[in-house]
Write a protein that holds these residues in place. Structure first.
Motif, mmCIF file in Angstrom:
data_model
loop_
_atom_site.group_PDB
_atom_site.id
_atom_site.type_symbol
_atom_site.label_atom_id
_atom_site.label_comp_id
_atom_site.label_asym_id
_atom_site.label_seq_id
_atom_site.Cartn_x
_atom_site.Cartn_y
_atom_site.Cartn_z
ATOM 1 N N LEU A 10 0.901 -1.205 -0.083
ATOM 2 C CA LEU A 10 -0.027 0.056 -0.187
ATOM 3 C C LEU A 10 0.823 1.222 0.155
ATOM 4 O O LEU A 10 1.646 1.253 0.934
ATOM 5 N N HIS A 11 0.611 2.001 -0.867
ATOM 6 C CA HIS A 11 1.579 3.331 -1.044
ATOM 7 C C HIS A 11 0.720 4.612 -0.763
ATOM 8 O O HIS A 11 -0.683 4.656 -1.269
ATOM 9 N N ILE A 12 0.795 5.414 0.280
ATOM 10 C CA ILE A 12 0.365 6.486 0.480
ATOM 11 C C ILE A 12 1.086 7.995 0.089
ATOM 12 O O ILE A 12 2.120 7.833 0.782
ATOM 13 N N VAL A 13 0.673 8.568 -0.934
ATOM 14 C CA VAL A 13 1.282 9.661 -1.520
ATOM 15 C C VAL A 13 0.333 10.882 -1.728
ATOM 16 O O VAL A 13 -0.380 10.632 -2.394
ATOM 17 N N PRO A 14 0.720 12.058 -1.035
ATOM 18 C CA PRO A 14 1.648 12.252 0.098
ATOM 19 C C PRO A 14 0.986 11.855 1.383
ATOM 20 O O PRO A 14 -0.051 12.019 1.587
ATOM 21 N N SER A 15 1.814 11.495 2.116
ATOM 22 C CA SER A 15 1.279 11.100 3.525
ATOM 23 C C SER A 15 1.189 12.302 4.460
ATOM 24 O O SER A 15 1.745 13.394 4.306
ATOM 25 N N GLN A 16 -0.076 12.285 5.255
ATOM 26 C CA GLN A 16 -0.651 13.338 6.140
ATOM 27 C C GLN A 16 -0.604 12.803 7.432
ATOM 28 O O GLN A 16 -0.646 11.434 7.979
ATOM 29 N N PRO A 17 -0.580 13.897 8.460
ATOM 30 C CA PRO A 17 -0.372 13.422 9.928
ATOM 31 C C PRO A 17 -1.834 12.615 10.198
ATOM 32 O O PRO A 17 -1.889 11.552 11.087
ATOM 33 N N GLY A 18 -3.016 13.072 9.424
ATOM 34 C CA GLY A 18 -4.348 12.014 9.756
ATOM 35 C C GLY A 18 -4.146 10.592 9.246
ATOM 36 O O GLY A 18 -5.098 10.053 9.560
ATOM 37 N N ASP A 19 -3.055 10.173 8.399
ATOM 38 C CA ASP A 19 -3.044 8.964 8.136
ATOM 39 C C ASP A 19 -2.336 7.936 9.415
ATOM 40 O O ASP A 19 -2.324 6.799 9.107
#
Lengths: 117, 115
Positions: free
Chosen positions: A75-84
């Motif tokens: 799983l790629h998360i782009v861009p990452s956020q603090p809420g992630d």
């Protein structure tokens, strides 16, 4: 008997960077894979899924890649956020032709993602 | 957005006592499930329920466990005589489609502590 393995119990990334969460499986009969996100004191929430006939599925900032030959998904998360920041569970199921049943998901142990501002 | 609700959020009981965990699935859903997560372990399937009967149960779901849909809205998990090892977070889940695209909707869970 860990049919679904998430070998990294935790991951820390900087806000704005990419988060990559990995998952390996052993059962070649699995034909559907899901990622769930879980915040403290809440139940798992569906994030994204992929069928074994595909190798990529994208939904906004989230992309799941499936490598069947390696029995690996990510799983790629782009861009990452603090809420992630949450625990991410990989899950798999086998269709009825492969001994699976409705709603019987096999989960990994989860990876705790921390996204730092 | 509709959600699965579970009560209570925490349940403390003595070993050997009976407990009933309650769930209200999403109203138009037809398939209901219980999962549990022992601290530090993975989320594990317990049982699936459809059309007022158990569809499948795991090895964990032994004779001490039972499920019921006593009315049109509630879905309960009963543990007849609790053991220390039953201490876990119990999640109820539901979905509406008879497919194997397994998007389940989970409740927030009931943390069961057996003393």
């Amino acid at each position: 008997d860990q049919q679904v393995k998430q070998n990294s119990p935790s991951l820390s990334v900087q806000e704005g960077r990419i988060s990559i969460l990995n998952c390996d499986y052993t059962n070649s009969m699995f034909d559907y894979f899901l990622w769930y996100k879980k915040y403290p004191a809440e139940g798992p929430t569906f994030l994204i899924s992929i069928s074994s006939i595909k190798d990529k599925n994208e939904d906004g900032r989230f992309t799941v890649f499936l490598n069947k030959s390696a029995k690996h998904l990510s799983l790629h998360i782009v861009p990452s956020q603090p809420g992630d920041s949450a625990v991410y569970f990989c899950a798999a199921s086998a269709g009825p032709n492969y001994g699976g049943s409705q709603g019987n998901l096999i989960f990994g142990k989860g990876t705790k993602l921390s996204v730092k501002p | 957005e509709p959600e699965v609700t579970q009560t209570p959020s925490h349940q403390v009981t003595q070993m050997g006592q009976e407990v009933i965990l309650r769930c209200v699935p999403i109203s138009n859903h037809l398939y209901f499930y219980w999962y549990r997560q022992i601290l530090g372990q993975k989320v594990e399937f317990l049982v699936s329920f459809y059309n007022n009967e158990i569809s499948e149960k795991s090895e964990i779901f032994d004779d001490q466990f039972s499920v019921e849909r006593p009315d049109g809205s509630n879905f309960t998990l009963k543990i007849r005589s609790t053991k220390l090892e039953d201490s876990a977070m119990y999640f109820c889940a539901s979905n509406s489609e008879r497919t194997f695209n397994e998007k389940l909707f989970f409740g927030s869970g009931t943390q069961l502590s057996v003393l």
